[in-house]
Design a protein around this motif. Structure first.
Motif, PDB file in Angstrom:
ATOM      1  N   ARG A 119     -14.562   2.196 -28.666  1.00 28.90           N
ATOM      2  CA  ARG A 119     -13.611   2.525 -29.361  1.00 28.90           C
ATOM      3  C   ARG A 119     -13.430   1.183 -30.599  1.00 28.90           C
ATOM      4  NH1 ARG A 119      -9.212   4.398 -24.690  1.00 28.90           N
ATOM      5  NH2 ARG A 119     -10.271   6.106 -24.067  1.00 28.90           N
ATOM      6  N   GLY A 120     -13.073   1.748 -31.680  1.00 30.52           N
ATOM      7  CA  GLY A 120     -12.586   0.836 -32.661  1.00 30.52           C
ATOM      8  C   GLY A 120     -13.644   0.642 -33.831  1.00 30.52           C
ATOM      9  N   ALA A 121     -13.333  -0.574 -34.806  1.00 25.58           N
ATOM     10  CA  ALA A 121     -13.861  -0.747 -35.764  1.00 25.58           C
ATOM     11  C   ALA A 121     -15.543  -0.968 -35.808  1.00 25.58           C
ATOM     12  CB  ALA A 121     -13.245  -1.556 -36.718  1.00 25.58           C
ATOM     13  N   SER A 122     -15.994  -1.754 -34.867  1.00 22.37           N
ATOM     14  CA  SER A 122     -17.258  -2.250 -34.876  1.00 22.37           C
ATOM     15  C   SER A 122     -18.297  -1.765 -33.807  1.00 22.37           C
ATOM     16  CB  SER A 122     -17.261  -3.722 -34.857  1.00 22.37           C
ATOM     17  OG  SER A 122     -16.484  -4.429 -33.769  1.00 22.37           O
ATOM     18  N   PRO A 123     -18.526  -0.419 -33.315  1.00 25.95           N
ATOM     19  CA  PRO A 123     -19.278  -0.225 -32.349  1.00 25.95           C
ATOM     20  C   PRO A 123     -20.827  -0.428 -32.631  1.00 25.95           C
ATOM     21  CG  PRO A 123     -18.632   1.768 -33.485  1.00 25.95           C
ATOM     22  CD  PRO A 123     -17.728   0.501 -33.962  1.00 25.95           C
ATOM     23  N   ILE A 124     -21.228  -0.400 -33.883  1.00 25.89           N
ATOM     24  CA  ILE A 124     -22.652  -0.537 -34.202  1.00 25.89           C
ATOM     25  C   ILE A 124     -22.903  -1.882 -33.984  1.00 25.89           C
ATOM     26  CG2 ILE A 124     -24.157  -0.408 -35.863  1.00 25.89           C
ATOM     27  CD1 ILE A 124     -22.809   1.729 -37.080  1.00 25.89           C
ATOM     28  N   GLN A 125     -22.293  -3.111 -34.417  1.00 25.94           N
ATOM     29  CA  GLN A 125     -22.349  -4.251 -34.107  1.00 25.94           C
ATOM     30  C   GLN A 125     -22.425  -4.674 -32.867  1.00 25.94           C
ATOM     31  OE1 GLN A 125     -20.524  -3.102 -36.521  1.00 25.94           O
ATOM     32  NE2 GLN A 125     -20.622  -4.380 -38.566  1.00 25.94           N
ATOM     33  N   GLN A 126     -21.358  -4.322 -32.307  1.00 27.26           N
ATOM     34  CA  GLN A 126     -21.090  -4.500 -30.790  1.00 27.26           C
ATOM     35  C   GLN A 126     -22.371  -4.040 -29.699  1.00 27.26           C
ATOM     36  OE1 GLN A 126     -18.351  -6.470 -29.924  1.00 27.26           O
ATOM     37  NE2 GLN A 126     -19.169  -6.954 -27.856  1.00 27.26           N
ATOM     38  N   ALA A 127     -22.727  -2.772 -30.081  1.00 29.96           N
ATOM     39  CA  ALA A 127     -24.106  -2.356 -29.331  1.00 29.96           C
ATOM     40  C   ALA A 127     -25.185  -3.263 -29.339  1.00 29.96           C
ATOM     41  CB  ALA A 127     -24.549  -0.918 -29.701  1.00 29.96           C
ATOM     42  N   ILE A 128     -25.295  -3.959 -30.259  1.00 28.06           N
ATOM     43  CA  ILE A 128     -26.384  -5.133 -30.707  1.00 28.06           C
ATOM     44  C   ILE A 128     -26.145  -6.240 -30.052  1.00 28.06           C
ATOM     45  CG2 ILE A 128     -27.989  -6.357 -32.163  1.00 28.06           C
ATOM     46  CD1 ILE A 128     -28.337  -3.358 -32.346  1.00 28.06           C
ATOM     47  N   LEU A 129     -24.854  -6.633 -30.210  1.00 23.25           N
ATOM     48  CA  LEU A 129     -24.260  -7.920 -29.441  1.00 23.25           C
ATOM     49  C   LEU A 129     -24.455  -7.921 -27.845  1.00 23.25           C
ATOM     50  CD1 LEU A 129     -21.040  -8.827 -31.270  1.00 23.25           C
ATOM     51  CD2 LEU A 129     -23.059 -10.088 -31.118  1.00 23.25           C
ATOM     52  N   GLU A 130     -24.357  -6.546 -27.140  1.00 23.36           N
ATOM     53  CA  GLU A 130     -24.327  -6.688 -25.917  1.00 23.36           C
ATOM     54  C   GLU A 130     -25.634  -6.197 -25.435  1.00 23.36           C
ATOM     55  OE1 GLU A 130     -21.176  -4.211 -24.164  1.00 23.36           O
ATOM     56  OE2 GLU A 130     -19.624  -5.337 -25.581  1.00 23.36           O
ATOM     57  N   GLY A 131     -26.578  -5.893 -26.336  1.00 27.87           N
ATOM     58  CA  GLY A 131     -28.138  -5.674 -25.933  1.00 27.87           C
ATOM     59  C   GLY A 131     -28.021  -4.394 -25.519  1.00 27.87           C
ATOM     60  N   LEU A 132     -27.250  -3.464 -25.613  1.00 30.24           N
ATOM     61  CA  LEU A 132     -27.399  -1.914 -25.018  1.00 30.24           C
ATOM     62  C   LEU A 132     -28.721  -1.147 -25.357  1.00 30.24           C
ATOM     63  CD1 LEU A 132     -23.875  -0.529 -25.945  1.00 30.24           C
ATOM     64  CD2 LEU A 132     -24.627  -2.012 -23.863  1.00 30.24           C
ATOM     65  N   PRO A 133     -29.099  -0.602 -24.417  1.00 37.12           N
ATOM     66  CA  PRO A 133     -30.303   0.341 -24.460  1.00 37.12           C
ATOM     67  C   PRO A 133     -30.343   1.336 -25.533  1.00 37.12           C
ATOM     68  CG  PRO A 133     -29.327   0.687 -22.278  1.00 37.12           C
ATOM     69  CD  PRO A 133     -28.663  -0.299 -23.053  1.00 37.12           C
ATOM     70  N   ARG A 134     -29.045   1.843 -25.570  1.00 44.10           N
ATOM     71  CA  ARG A 134     -28.723   3.175 -26.499  1.00 44.10           C
ATOM     72  C   ARG A 134     -27.423   3.296 -26.975  1.00 44.10           C
ATOM     73  NH1 ARG A 134     -27.755   8.508 -22.643  1.00 44.10           N
ATOM     74  NH2 ARG A 134     -26.182   7.825 -21.528  1.00 44.10           N
ATOM     75  N   SER A 135     -27.474   3.710 -27.836  1.00 46.01           N
ATOM     76  CA  SER A 135     -25.931   4.215 -28.462  1.00 46.01           C
ATOM     77  C   SER A 135     -25.736   5.612 -28.898  1.00 46.01           C
ATOM     78  CB  SER A 135     -25.570   3.244 -29.810  1.00 46.01           C
ATOM     79  OG  SER A 135     -24.344   3.448 -30.284  1.00 46.01           O
ATOM     80  N   GLY A 136     -25.119   6.143 -29.932  1.00 46.85           N
ATOM     81  CA  GLY A 136     -25.175   7.349 -30.418  1.00 46.85           C
ATOM     82  C   GLY A 136     -23.927   7.824 -31.097  1.00 46.85           C
ATOM     83  N   TRP A 137     -23.583   9.099 -31.164  1.00 41.83           N
ATOM     84  CA  TRP A 137     -22.660   9.879 -31.891  1.00 41.83           C
ATOM     85  C   TRP A 137     -21.624  10.368 -30.601  1.00 41.83           C
ATOM     86  CZ3 TRP A 137     -21.159   8.765 -36.310  1.00 41.83           C
ATOM     87  CH2 TRP A 137     -22.100   8.450 -37.492  1.00 41.83           C
ATOM     88  N   THR A 138     -20.515  10.424 -31.020  1.00 44.00           N
ATOM     89  CA  THR A 138     -19.347  11.340 -30.104  1.00 44.00           C
ATOM     90  C   THR A 138     -18.703  11.998 -31.035  1.00 44.00           C
ATOM     91  OG1 THR A 138     -19.210   9.825 -28.375  1.00 44.00           O
ATOM     92  CG2 THR A 138     -17.410  11.221 -28.629  1.00 44.00           C
ATOM     93  N   ALA A 139     -18.700  13.356 -30.802  1.00 43.60           N
ATOM     94  CA  ALA A 139     -17.551  14.156 -31.594  1.00 43.60           C
ATOM     95  C   ALA A 139     -16.361  14.539 -30.729  1.00 43.60           C
ATOM     96  CB  ALA A 139     -18.150  15.851 -31.880  1.00 43.60           C
ATOM     97  N   MET A 140     -15.126  14.213 -31.241  1.00 45.09           N
ATOM     98  CA  MET A 140     -14.057  14.106 -30.361  1.00 45.09           C
ATOM     99  C   MET A 140     -12.921  15.079 -31.147  1.00 45.09           C
ATOM    100  SD  MET A 140     -12.545  10.370 -30.335  1.00 45.09           S
ATOM    101  CE  MET A 140     -12.149   9.551 -31.726  1.00 45.09           C
ATOM    102  N   LYS A 141     -11.941  15.470 -30.777  1.00 47.39           N
ATOM    103  CA  LYS A 141     -10.967  16.067 -31.071  1.00 47.39           C
ATOM    104  C   LYS A 141      -9.698  14.856 -30.892  1.00 47.39           C
ATOM    105  CE  LYS A 141      -9.165  20.041 -29.768  1.00 47.39           C
ATOM    106  NZ  LYS A 141      -8.593  21.123 -28.598  1.00 47.39           N
ATOM    107  N   MET A 142      -9.409  14.443 -32.373  1.00 43.61           N
ATOM    108  CA  MET A 142      -8.529  13.326 -32.518  1.00 43.61           C
ATOM    109  C   MET A 142      -7.179  13.661 -32.127  1.00 43.61           C
ATOM    110  SD  MET A 142      -9.573  12.198 -36.660  1.00 43.61           S
ATOM    111  CE  MET A 142      -8.646  10.794 -36.352  1.00 43.61           C
ATOM    112  N   ASP A 143      -6.468  12.423 -31.379  1.00 44.43           N
ATOM    113  CA  ASP A 143      -5.179  12.324 -31.441  1.00 44.43           C
ATOM    114  C   ASP A 143      -4.733  11.217 -31.924  1.00 44.43           C
ATOM    115  OD1 ASP A 143      -6.058  10.119 -29.675  1.00 44.43           O
ATOM    116  OD2 ASP A 143      -5.904  11.301 -27.671  1.00 44.43           O
ATOM    117  N   GLU A 144      -3.425  10.559 -31.797  1.00 37.47           N
ATOM    118  CA  GLU A 144      -2.684   9.724 -32.370  1.00 37.47           C
ATOM    119  C   GLU A 144      -3.299   8.202 -31.677  1.00 37.47           C
ATOM    120  OE1 GLU A 144       1.452  10.024 -33.717  1.00 37.47           O
ATOM    121  OE2 GLU A 144       1.635  11.167 -32.204  1.00 37.47           O
TER     122      GLU A 144
END
Length: 315
Positions: A119-144
């Motif tokens: 969650r938040g502003a930098s998931p792309i950078q954070q995925a690289i920082l943590e050495g994740l094997p995968r990322s992707g897209w999530t479609a969600m219904k927004m709340d507050e």
């Protein structure tokens, strides 16, 4: 089946493929594009539109620029379009409940991580920082909440071992439009059931400050190599030589063994610049000297020789 009346909210390059596919879709009536107001950039401080704002102008789409303090007028303009859906992608404004309740169906957000991770502003950078094997897209219904809405659909994406944040963003851009249209098709056909996020698995990715790119040689080589890739293209990574900034554009892990004197140059050759870290050795392959263009280490050393035993300063 009637066309979906849609209002689109977006800001950066990442959002442009979805804007374009909505513009070209026969079963979509793209009523309005909303983007933040122009910002002054560069040495001349000339005002320039957001990437989404510029592309919407090129396509001749109705465009509304959301300036600070304009929340009520923006809500009024969006409400006047009577949208079925509001689609949001990387939009740099917080949407209040009075906005979220405007569309007939929902405000649908495409977020560049597999929520609830990232969650938040930098998931792309954070995925690289943590050495994740995968990322992707999530479609969600927004709340507050901040990326806390119910999940509609997800699209995983494998991360190659040497990808930068820029590489991951490009891969996400290539898959975004197809994923969005798949979600819209399934939703209209009643084939999607939303599900709440698992709060115990949630992580938060704060905005990355420009100062994050300053190299601390006391970190281990694995962490530094990831940080260099995560902060490419922005905010970039750098150390200093004789007080001047020295950008580090590309590096690889040479060793993960214990070392001494973090920042010490162990070897300087056409193969690279080998620098001791808190643990391990990092081989730097490309640099950007202050005020100059990017270059291979071999080219840099021809103009600025660097002897083994020299110390590169912290960023």
């Amino acid at each position: 089946m009637d066309s979906l009346r849609i209002v689109f909210l977006g800001t950066p390059e990442l959002a442009i493929p979805c804007l374009e596919v909505l513009h070209g879709a026969q079963d979509v009536d793209l009523r309005l594009v909303v983007t933040p107001g122009d910002r002054r950039r560069g040495r001349g401080r000339a005002a320039s539109p957001t990437p989404v704002g510029q592309r919407a102008g090129e396509l001749g789409l109705p465009l509304l620029k959301w300036e600070r303090g304009d929340r009520l007028s923006v809500e009024k303009a969006v409400r006047a379009e009577a949208p079925d859906l509001v689609i949001v992608l990387a939009f740099s404004r917080i949407l209040k409940s009075t906005f979220l309740e405007i569309p007939r169906l929902a405000c649908l957000n495409l977020h560049a991580s597999l929520l609830p991770w990232g969650r938040g502003a930098s998931p792309i950078q954070q995925a690289i920082l943590e050495g994740l094997p995968r990322s992707g897209w999530t479609a969600m219904k927004m709340d507050e909440g901040l990326d806390t809405g119910e999940i509609l659909e997800q699209h995983p994406l494998e991360i190659a071992s040497r990808w930068t944040a820029g590489d991951l963003q490009e891969a996400l851009k290539e898959t975004s439009a197809g994923f969005l249209m798949e979600v819209l098709q399934k939703w209209r056909a009643g084939e999607i059931q939303s599900s709440p996020q698992k709060e115990e698995e949630a992580t938060h990715c704060p905005k990355i400050p420009a100062s994050a790119g300053a190299i601390d040689w006391n970190r281990n080589a694995v962490e530094l190599e990831r940080r260099i890739r995560a902060f490419d293209p922005a905010p970039g990574s750098w150390c200093r030589r004789e007080g001047k900034r020295l950008g580090i554009l590309n590096a690889e892990i040479l060793s993960e063994d214990e070392t001494t004197r973090p920042g010490e140059v162990l070897s300087a050759s056409d193969e690279g610049l080998d620098v001791s870290c808190g643990k391990g050795v990092l081989r730097i392959l490309h640099l950007r000297p202050e005020g100059r263009k990017a270059q291979a280490v071999a080219d840099y050393l021809r103009g600025r020789p660097l002897a083994a035993g020299s110390i590169l300063e912290q960023g």
